[in-house]
Structures are given as C-alpha cells and as structure tokens.
Design a protein around this motif. Structure first.
Motif, PDB file in Angstrom:
ATOM      1  N   ALA A  70     -11.364 -33.371  44.496  1.00 24.99           N
ATOM      2  CA  ALA A  70     -10.230 -34.223  44.491  1.00 24.99           C
ATOM      3  C   ALA A  70      -9.244 -34.096  43.501  1.00 24.99           C
ATOM      4  N   GLY A  71      -9.818 -33.909  42.285  1.00 23.10           N
ATOM      5  CA  GLY A  71      -9.132 -33.861  41.042  1.00 23.10           C
ATOM      6  C   GLY A  71      -8.235 -32.630  40.989  1.00 23.10           C
ATOM      7  N   MET A  72      -8.891 -31.562  41.565  1.00 24.48           N
ATOM      8  CA  MET A  72      -8.469 -30.214  41.271  1.00 24.48           C
ATOM      9  C   MET A  72      -7.395 -29.901  42.743  1.00 24.48           C
ATOM     10  N   ILE A  73      -7.516 -30.665  43.891  1.00 26.26           N
ATOM     11  CA  ILE A  73      -6.675 -30.469  44.916  1.00 26.26           C
ATOM     12  C   ILE A  73      -6.561 -31.819  45.685  1.00 26.26           C
ATOM     13  N   PRO A  74      -5.581 -32.434  45.102  1.00 24.90           N
ATOM     14  CA  PRO A  74      -5.457 -33.955  45.687  1.00 24.90           C
ATOM     15  C   PRO A  74      -5.170 -33.739  47.277  1.00 24.90           C
ATOM     16  N   GLY A  75      -6.050 -34.733  47.918  1.00 29.03           N
ATOM     17  CA  GLY A  75      -5.728 -34.660  49.362  1.00 29.03           C
ATOM     18  C   GLY A  75      -6.815 -33.861  49.992  1.00 29.03           C
ATOM     19  N   THR A  76      -7.634 -33.117  49.278  1.00 28.93           N
ATOM     20  CA  THR A  76      -8.626 -32.236  49.901  1.00 28.93           C
ATOM     21  C   THR A  76      -9.231 -33.117  51.261  1.00 28.93           C
ATOM     22  N   TYR A  77      -9.780 -32.205  52.114  1.00 22.00           N
ATOM     23  CA  TYR A  77     -10.655 -32.782  52.885  1.00 22.00           C
ATOM     24  C   TYR A  77     -12.059 -32.656  52.664  1.00 22.00           C
ATOM     25  N   MET A  78     -12.476 -31.920  51.642  1.00 22.82           N
ATOM     26  CA  MET A  78     -13.946 -31.956  51.241  1.00 22.82           C
ATOM     27  C   MET A  78     -14.359 -33.266  50.606  1.00 22.82           C
ATOM     28  N   THR A  79     -15.405 -33.801  51.122  1.00 21.95           N
ATOM     29  CA  THR A  79     -15.633 -35.172  50.821  1.00 21.95           C
ATOM     30  C   THR A  79     -16.974 -35.267  49.647  1.00 21.95           C
ATOM     31  N   PHE A  80     -17.144 -33.921  49.205  1.00 19.95           N
ATOM     32  CA  PHE A  80     -18.184 -33.745  48.231  1.00 19.95           C
ATOM     33  C   PHE A  80     -17.348 -34.469  46.810  1.00 19.95           C
ATOM     34  N   ARG A  81     -18.463 -35.232  46.166  1.00 20.81           N
ATOM     35  CA  ARG A  81     -17.675 -35.974  45.015  1.00 20.81           C
ATOM     36  C   ARG A  81     -17.502 -34.861  43.833  1.00 20.81           C
ATOM     37  N   GLY A  82     -18.549 -33.929  43.509  1.00 21.09           N
ATOM     38  CA  GLY A  82     -18.417 -33.231  42.524  1.00 21.09           C
ATOM     39  C   GLY A  82     -19.685 -33.079  41.695  1.00 21.09           C
ATOM     40  N   GLY A 113      -2.755 -28.837  50.686  1.00 21.70           N
ATOM     41  CA  GLY A 113      -3.178 -28.536  49.208  1.00 21.70           C
ATOM     42  C   GLY A 113      -3.833 -27.255  48.875  1.00 21.70           C
ATOM     43  N   LEU A 114      -4.947 -27.075  49.675  1.00 20.02           N
ATOM     44  CA  LEU A 114      -5.719 -26.026  49.693  1.00 20.02           C
ATOM     45  C   LEU A 114      -4.860 -24.739  50.012  1.00 20.02           C
ATOM     46  N   LYS A 115      -4.424 -25.052  51.430  1.00 21.00           N
ATOM     47  CA  LYS A 115      -3.478 -23.853  51.855  1.00 21.00           C
ATOM     48  C   LYS A 115      -2.522 -23.339  50.980  1.00 21.00           C
ATOM     49  N   ASP A 116      -1.745 -24.164  50.215  1.00 18.04           N
ATOM     50  CA  ASP A 116      -0.782 -23.685  49.219  1.00 18.04           C
ATOM     51  C   ASP A 116      -1.245 -23.659  47.953  1.00 18.04           C
ATOM     52  N   ALA A 117      -2.625 -23.768  47.589  1.00 23.41           N
ATOM     53  CA  ALA A 117      -2.837 -23.610  46.221  1.00 23.41           C
ATOM     54  C   ALA A 117      -2.647 -22.203  45.418  1.00 23.41           C
ATOM     55  N   ASP A 118      -2.687 -21.104  46.261  1.00 25.56           N
ATOM     56  CA  ASP A 118      -2.201 -19.980  45.812  1.00 25.56           C
ATOM     57  C   ASP A 118      -3.055 -19.414  44.561  1.00 25.56           C
ATOM     58  N   PHE A 119      -4.461 -19.305  44.871  1.00 28.07           N
ATOM     59  CA  PHE A 119      -5.229 -18.923  43.785  1.00 28.07           C
ATOM     60  C   PHE A 119      -6.601 -18.257  44.445  1.00 28.07           C
ATOM     61  N   SER A 120      -7.060 -17.244  43.898  1.00 24.83           N
ATOM     62  CA  SER A 120      -8.438 -16.709  44.208  1.00 24.83           C
ATOM     63  C   SER A 120      -9.661 -17.388  43.770  1.00 24.83           C
ATOM     64  N   TRP A 121     -10.735 -17.349  44.554  1.00 20.09           N
ATOM     65  CA  TRP A 121     -11.863 -17.818  44.177  1.00 20.09           C
ATOM     66  C   TRP A 121     -12.735 -16.988  42.977  1.00 20.09           C
ATOM     67  N   ASN A 122     -12.708 -17.358  41.739  1.00 25.40           N
ATOM     68  CA  ASN A 122     -13.644 -16.733  40.697  1.00 25.40           C
ATOM     69  C   ASN A 122     -14.580 -17.880  39.994  1.00 25.40           C
TER      70      ASN A 122
END
Length: 238
Positions: free
Chosen positions: A94-106, A73-82
């Motif tokens: 997880a809400g922004m990129i479903p299936g992300t491997y990042m375990t941080f809750r937010g 999901g993150l590899k295919d997201a096609d946006f730049s960090w700003n």
C-alpha cells in the motif's frame, strides 16, 4: 519522476537491501511463499483473487493477460518486476502503490523478504512453478494453489434444473425432480466462468460447510443465472 520510480530508486541505493537479496535462501523463501498460496497460483493463466505468478518476473506490472482486477495505480505504475521492485512491494504494497487492491500487509523482516525474492526469481519465470516442484521446494498442489477442481458433469443430485425465490427462501429443484426449500441467507449464487466451472446451462449445487445447511449454486455465466432464477411463490408441479 513518479512516486514509484522514486521508491524503487531509493531501494536500489540501499546496500543492505542488495546484500540481503544476495543472501536469500530458496528453501526458506519457499516456506515464506506459503502466505502467497491463498491468492496466487503458479500455473500459467490460472488467476485466483490475484493474478497467476507464472512468468511475472521481468514483466511490466499490471499487465498479466486475462487478469482484469488491477488497481488503477498498479496499471499506471509503468515499471517491470525485478528484485528491487519486488522487495519494495513485499515490504509495503500500500505504501508503494496507494489504493492497491492487494490486502497483504507486507513483510517487515528484510531477510524473510530476501528469501521470498530469491524463491520468486525462480518460481516467477515462465514454467517456474513446475521447476520449483521438481526441485522439491514446494508441493505440487501449490502450483494450482486454492483453485477448485473442475466440476465436470454433475450427478442428478447436484444438477440444478430450476430455482425460484419466494419471500425469504429459495426453492431449488435438482435433476432428481425434487424441490427443496432453503433460507435465502444460506444460499450463495456464484459464477465460475473458468475451466473449473460447470457446463453451460447446467448449474450445480454444492455444500458450503458450516452445519450442513449452507450451499452454493454455481453457474457458468451471468446469463445462466438470469435464466434459472425466477421470482415465484407458486409451487412447482410434479
């Protein structure tokens, strides 16, 4: 329009988010950043469980050179960090990129996110880690974060010369010529292929805390591990 694009467009339209970002405090943000240190370094090219954050601001998501553990999901997201993208990510990965491997809750608190975004807009530039250290925002040790110190050339006591597995045990021989038995569940076999790892062909054994009975054997590569670990119940001859 993709889910991520819609997500970012919605964030950009919220004036409260923009106002909060504008009021972000660098020093408070540096303290919020403490939660990031366990997984991310600011040293260029130093990837831990998460990618190095050096130079990530303005870069396309999922493209840090040398980091291969991005979710699809993150590899295919096609946006730049700003700032807007980062605010959305820090609020709910997880809400922004479903299936992300990042375990941080937010981070629910918009002011805390604004502080962290303000900090990362500096720290996330090329060479930003050195800049935030020079400005006294974070300790120098945070640049390398949780990265281990390089092992270098081990002492004979640390240098593993042979490992045989028998039953529920590992029998490990070191450079001193001594073979020591260990319960297999107290031994972890690891690979460190980065600059922090041992020399090629020279695995090492290191204490792993607990009650003094847990150890890690660290190899430079999978080839080294396969070469040194054998299945044998025949005692080593001295």
């Amino acid at each position: 329009m993709s889910r991520v694009t819609l997500f970012l467009a919605a964030l950009a339209s919220l004036s409260v988010v923009s106002a909060a970002r504008a009021d972000g405090d660098l020093r408070r943000g540096a303290q919020v950043y403490r939660a990031c240190v366990a997984c991310h370094a600011l040293e260029p090219g130093l990837h831990l469980s998460g990618p190095s954050l050096d130079g990530f601001m303005g870069r396309v998501a999922g493209t840090a050179e040398g980091f291969v553990r991005y979710s699809s999901g993150l590899k295919d997201a096609d946006f730049s960090w700003n700032a807007a993208a980062l605010d959305g990510w820090l609020k709910d990965p997880a809400g922004m990129i479903p299936g992300t491997y990042m375990t941080f809750r937010g981070i629910d608190d918009p002011l805390a996110r604004a502080d962290l975004v303000a900090f990362l807009e500096i720290a996330g530039q090329p060479g930003g880690g050195r800049k935030v250290v020079d400005e006294g925002l974070v300790p120098a040790g945070w640049v390398r974060a949780g990265a281990p110190e390089p092992i270098g050339e081990p002492s004979p006591k640390m240098h593993v010369t042979a490992i045989r597995h028998c039953g529920d045990s590992y029998f490990i021989t070191t450079g001193e010529g001594r073979e020591t038995p260990y319960w297999e569940k107290n031994i972890r076999l690891k690979i460190d292929s980065a600059e922090t790892g041992p020399p090629v062909g020279v695995p090492v054994i290191l204490g792993a805390g607990m009650g003094g009975d847990r150890f890690s054997v660290i190899f430079r590569s999978l080839a080294d591990l396969q070469q040194f670990v054998t299945e044998s119940c025949e005692a080593r001859r001295t």
